[in-house]
Design an enzyme around this catalytic site. Structure first.
Site, PDB file in Angstrom:
ATOM      1  N   ILE A 129       0.842  -1.208   0.000  1.00  0.00           N
ATOM      2  CA  ILE A 129       0.000   0.000   0.000  1.00  0.00           C
ATOM      3  C   ILE A 129       0.874   1.255   0.000  1.00  0.00           C
ATOM      4  CG2 ILE A 129      -1.922   1.178   1.154  1.00  0.00           C
ATOM      5  CD1 ILE A 129      -2.741  -1.583   2.283  1.00  0.00           C
ATOM      6  N   LEU A 184      13.114  -2.847   4.328  1.00  0.00           N
ATOM      7  CA  LEU A 184      13.104  -3.860   3.256  1.00  0.00           C
ATOM      8  C   LEU A 184      12.955  -5.285   3.800  1.00  0.00           C
ATOM      9  CD1 LEU A 184      15.756  -2.442   0.717  1.00  0.00           C
ATOM     10  CD2 LEU A 184      13.278  -2.091   0.753  1.00  0.00           C
ATOM     11  N   SER A 217       1.953  -7.759   9.360  1.00  0.00           N
ATOM     12  CA  SER A 217       0.501  -7.683   9.145  1.00  0.00           C
ATOM     13  C   SER A 217      -0.183  -9.028   8.891  1.00  0.00           C
ATOM     14  CB  SER A 217       0.209  -6.732   7.986  1.00  0.00           C
ATOM     15  OG  SER A 217       0.783  -7.242   6.805  1.00  0.00           O
ATOM     16  N   TYR A 227      -2.328  -8.713  15.951  1.00  0.00           N
ATOM     17  CA  TYR A 227      -2.165  -7.744  14.848  1.00  0.00           C
ATOM     18  C   TYR A 227      -3.163  -6.593  15.012  1.00  0.00           C
ATOM     19  CZ  TYR A 227      -2.773  -5.605  10.296  1.00  0.00           C
ATOM     20  OH  TYR A 227      -2.917  -4.681   9.290  1.00  0.00           O
ATOM     21  N   PHE A 287     -10.337  -1.989   4.754  1.00  0.00           N
ATOM     22  CA  PHE A 287     -10.943  -3.310   4.713  1.00  0.00           C
ATOM     23  C   PHE A 287     -10.022  -4.172   3.824  1.00  0.00           C
ATOM     24  CE2 PHE A 287     -14.793  -3.298   7.338  1.00  0.00           C
ATOM     25  CZ  PHE A 287     -14.538  -2.091   7.953  1.00  0.00           C
ATOM     26  N   ASN A 288     -10.457  -4.781   2.732  1.00  0.00           N
ATOM     27  CA  ASN A 288      -9.540  -5.684   2.020  1.00  0.00           C
ATOM     28  C   ASN A 288      -8.873  -4.983   0.829  1.00  0.00           C
ATOM     29  OD1 ASN A 288     -11.341  -7.440   3.668  1.00  0.00           O
ATOM     30  ND2 ASN A 288     -10.031  -9.008   2.779  1.00  0.00           N
ATOM     31  N   ARG A 337     -16.272 -10.282   1.858  1.00  0.00           N
ATOM     32  CA  ARG A 337     -15.359  -9.195   2.213  1.00  0.00           C
ATOM     33  C   ARG A 337     -15.590  -7.992   1.298  1.00  0.00           C
ATOM     34  NH1 ARG A 337     -14.972 -12.018   5.810  1.00  0.00           N
ATOM     35  NH2 ARG A 337     -13.164 -12.904   6.885  1.00  0.00           N
TER      36      ARG A 337
END
Ligand code: UFG
Length: 324
Positions: A12, A33, A76, A140, A168-169, A220
């Protein structure tokens, strides 16, 4: 503005760096990284540093004054977090605290923080808005919620202005720019469907068809990563005139089942997706769909790539080229 994008080599974060660059901002990426990709850092210099090593952070703030920070660094994987909670709290909470303290040292008072639907825990309604109780059910989600809480306190104590965006997804890619989703190991549905099709991953497993949903598989809210990136730009603008701490849920407000995702991947690719039906994956709620009314109203956010076929089409184009 000059924006420090922490975790800008990741999925993201790299799309946010692209959006910032396209909007005319200057970008510096800070990343260790460990899960990110140097190939995804294309819109500004990379400072290779680790949030767990506070001294290493100063270099990112001193080369050029930083106007605001976007913070995507995190471990995550939900399942991993249950097995190794110390790793998750150290990396996600202590790492974030170190970043916040570095921001304070360098008098940077604006932050956009990458949060998650996992802060809610078991959904108590099918459409989840910001008023929904936050009762995370895994380390998480708890680690992200703890950082949100720290941001509230930092607003009161230090005047830190922040927006937490609860995705969300996240799905899709920017195939024309050569960036997309690449995790090792990959646990997410859409990349696993596409890797299975391409033979670059194992055959897809579908985790459960006995949920109380229209076809028995989990539902989802898939949201295009470029629409998420756009929300980050809007959050930055919002912070300029709205001090304090704010939270926004980001999704399209429409849920798709695992079977519907598979059907869309078949439409997009023109191929049949072979899969094996497995038992439920622990911790998966049946339905998770966002109400993003607040983001629409306050940020003026309107996802422009909401169709599932477009989301999967972009992911498919990227996976076929597979630059990294
Ligand atoms: N699924 C499969 N097979 C796979 C992968 C996933 O059937 O190979 C199913 C899952 O069981 C689930 C759905 O597809 O029903 C979506 O799973 P993902 O792993 O793609 O996404 P999640 O909804 O589990 O995870 C998302 C975010 C996390 C966040 C979580 C909050 O990616 O970061 O929501 O619940 F923590």
């Amino acid at each position: 503005m000059h924006i420090l994008v922490c975790g800008g080599a990741g999925y993201i974060g790299s799309h946010a760096a692209l959006a910032l660059h396209r909007a005319g901002h200057r970008v510096t990426v800070l990343d260790n990284l460990s899960t990110g990709h140097a190939e995804a850092v294309r819109w500004g210099p990379l400072v290779q540093a680790d949030l767990l090593n506070p001294e290493s952070l100063d270099a990112a703030f001193t080369a050029e004054p930083v106007d605001a920070v976007m913070h995507f660094c995190a471990l995550s994987l939900v399942g991993d977090s249950v097995r190794e909670p110390y790793d998750y709290y150290r990396n996600n909470v202590t790492g974030s605290l170190n970043l916040l303290q570095a921001m304070r040292r360098h008098q940077v008072d604006k932050l956009v923080f990458s949060s998650t639907a996992a802060v809610f825990g078991h959904p108590q309604s099918d459409l989840i808005d910001e008023q929904h109780p936050t009762q995370p059910i895994n380390p998480y989600g708890a680690s992200k919620w703890m950082v949100e809480r720290i941001l509230q306190d930092a607003a009161a104590a230090y005047g830190l202005n922040s927006v937490a965006l609860r995705y969300f997804n996240a799905a899709g890619a920017a195939p024309d720019e050569g960036i997309g989703e690449s995790h090792q190991p990959e646990t997410h549905l859409i990349p696993n469907v596409l890797r299975g099709l391409l033979g670059t991953g194992p055959q897809l497993k579908v985790f459960g068809d006995d949920y109380p949903t229209r076809d028995g598989t989990c539902i989802r809210d898939y949201v295009h990563v470029l629409d998420l990136a756009d929300a980050h730009l809007r959050a930055l603008t919002y912070l300029a005139s709205n001090p304090g701490h704010h939270v926004f849920n980001l999704g399209n407000g429409e849920g798709f089942s695992v079977r519907e995702v598979i059907a869309a991947a078949e439409r997009v690719s023109g191929q049949t997706v072979p899969f094996a039906m497995e038992s439920r994956r622990e911790g998966d709620p049946a339905v998770l769909v966002a109400s993003s009314e607040r983001a629409r109203k306050e940020l003026g956010w309107a996802p422009s790539r909401a169709s599932l076929d477009q989301i999967i089409g972009d992911a498919w184009a990227w996976h076929r080229a597979q630059p990294f």
